[in-house]
Design an enzyme around this catalytic site. Structure first.
Site, short mmCIF file in Angstrom:
data_model
loop_
_atom_site.label_atom_id
_atom_site.label_comp_id
_atom_site.label_asym_id
_atom_site.label_seq_id
_atom_site.Cartn_x
_atom_site.Cartn_y
_atom_site.Cartn_z
N ARG A 1 0.71 -1.19 0.07
CA ARG A 1 -0.13 0.09 0.12
C ARG A 1 0.89 1.21 0.02
NH1 ARG A 1 -4.88 -1.52 -2.06
NH2 ARG A 1 -5.72 -3.15 -0.59
N ALA B 1 -10.93 -7.54 -0.27
CA ALA B 1 -11.90 -6.35 -0.31
C ALA B 1 -11.71 -5.48 -1.52
CB ALA B 1 -11.35 -5.50 1.04
N GLU C 1 -9.40 -11.60 -6.01
CA GLU C 1 -8.49 -11.52 -5.08
C GLU C 1 -7.81 -12.63 -4.90
OE1 GLU C 1 -8.34 -8.69 -2.09
OE2 GLU C 1 -8.51 -6.73 -3.63
N GLU D 1 -1.62 -6.10 -6.99
CA GLU D 1 -2.31 -7.20 -7.04
C GLU D 1 -1.47 -8.37 -7.57
OE1 GLU D 1 -6.10 -6.99 -8.73
OE2 GLU D 1 -7.08 -5.95 -6.88
#
Length: 228
Positions: free
Chosen positions: A86, A98, A119, A167
């Site tokens: 992040r 999420a 995900e 990702e």
């Protein structure tokens, strides 16, 4: 008698004896404008009064489409965690699956199932609402619903989402639910959805998840549902 140092309580929104619950409160709005349009969310500036005739206040905040997150439990009472970089905090965080509710009109639980498949390559047969929360209500309209999902199966390889950019670095780990809760309390997990979801699941597990709401339970706090 009030204990020394205890601040006085003025309860103007609830009757004595009612359960503690957040309530809508619509204040007189004088103007609203979008001061920044971003790729995912905008910044809005509202001018309003706390009471009719009071001096106006102006507050800027992020207008957010809302999000969903999923606590996935397997039959060994382990929770699925994934690690992801992040950039705003410049850390790799342990999280739960999420994603944004950025498809107009999409059912909330359908969006959660979509994000889980994208995900983690997982589908689940059993869904319940675990909890709802606001991430930063002083500066964003974002609301997140966290689901508990069980009854796992793998998404067929031919149907799997191709993960790119951050990702593409996602890694997975199954962690005992109580071990994950301990990691939260010891300050080793910081992602807000993971913190809230893990602790909520740990608490709900004590009753065998018997008190959870159905997956389609109303969510009036979501930005698209406010005022309806």
């Amino acid at each position: 008698m009030t204990a020394p140092g205890t601040p006085p309580t003025v309860d103007t929104l609830h009757q004595a004896g009612e359960p503690v619950a957040d309530v809508p409160s619509h204040r007189p709005l004088q103007s609203s404008s979008t001061v920044y349009r971003g790729r995912i969310w905008d910044v809005v500036s509202d001018t309003f009064s706390l009471t009719p005739g009071a001096a106006p206040l102006t507050r800027d905040y992020i207008a957010h489409p809302g999000a969903v997150a999923v606590v996935v439990l397997n039959d060994r009472n382990q929770v699925l965690l994934l690690s992801q970089y992040r950039h705003p905090v410049q850390m790799v965080l342990w999280e739960i699956p999420a994603g944004l509710l950025d498809i107009e009109g999409e059912d909330f639980v359908v969006g959660a199932a979509r994000e889980l498949a994208e995900e983690a390559d997982i589908a689940c047969a059993e869904w319940h609402v675990l909890t709802d929360f606001f991430t930063t209500p002083g500066s964003s309209s974002e609301a997140i619903r966290i689901y508990l999902a069980r009854g796992l199966s793998e998404v067929p390889e031919a149907d799997r989402h191709v993960r790119t950019e951050e990702e593409a670095e996602i890694a997975f780990r199954w962690v005992d639910l109580e071990e994950a809760a301990a990691a939260v309390l010891e300050g080793r997990i910081h992602n807000p959805s993971a913190v809230v979801g893990i602790l909520a699941a740990s608490a709900a597990a004590r009753s065998g998840f018997a008190t959870l709401r159905e997956a389609g339970a109303p969510w009036p706090e979501h930005p698209s549902q406010r005022g309806k």
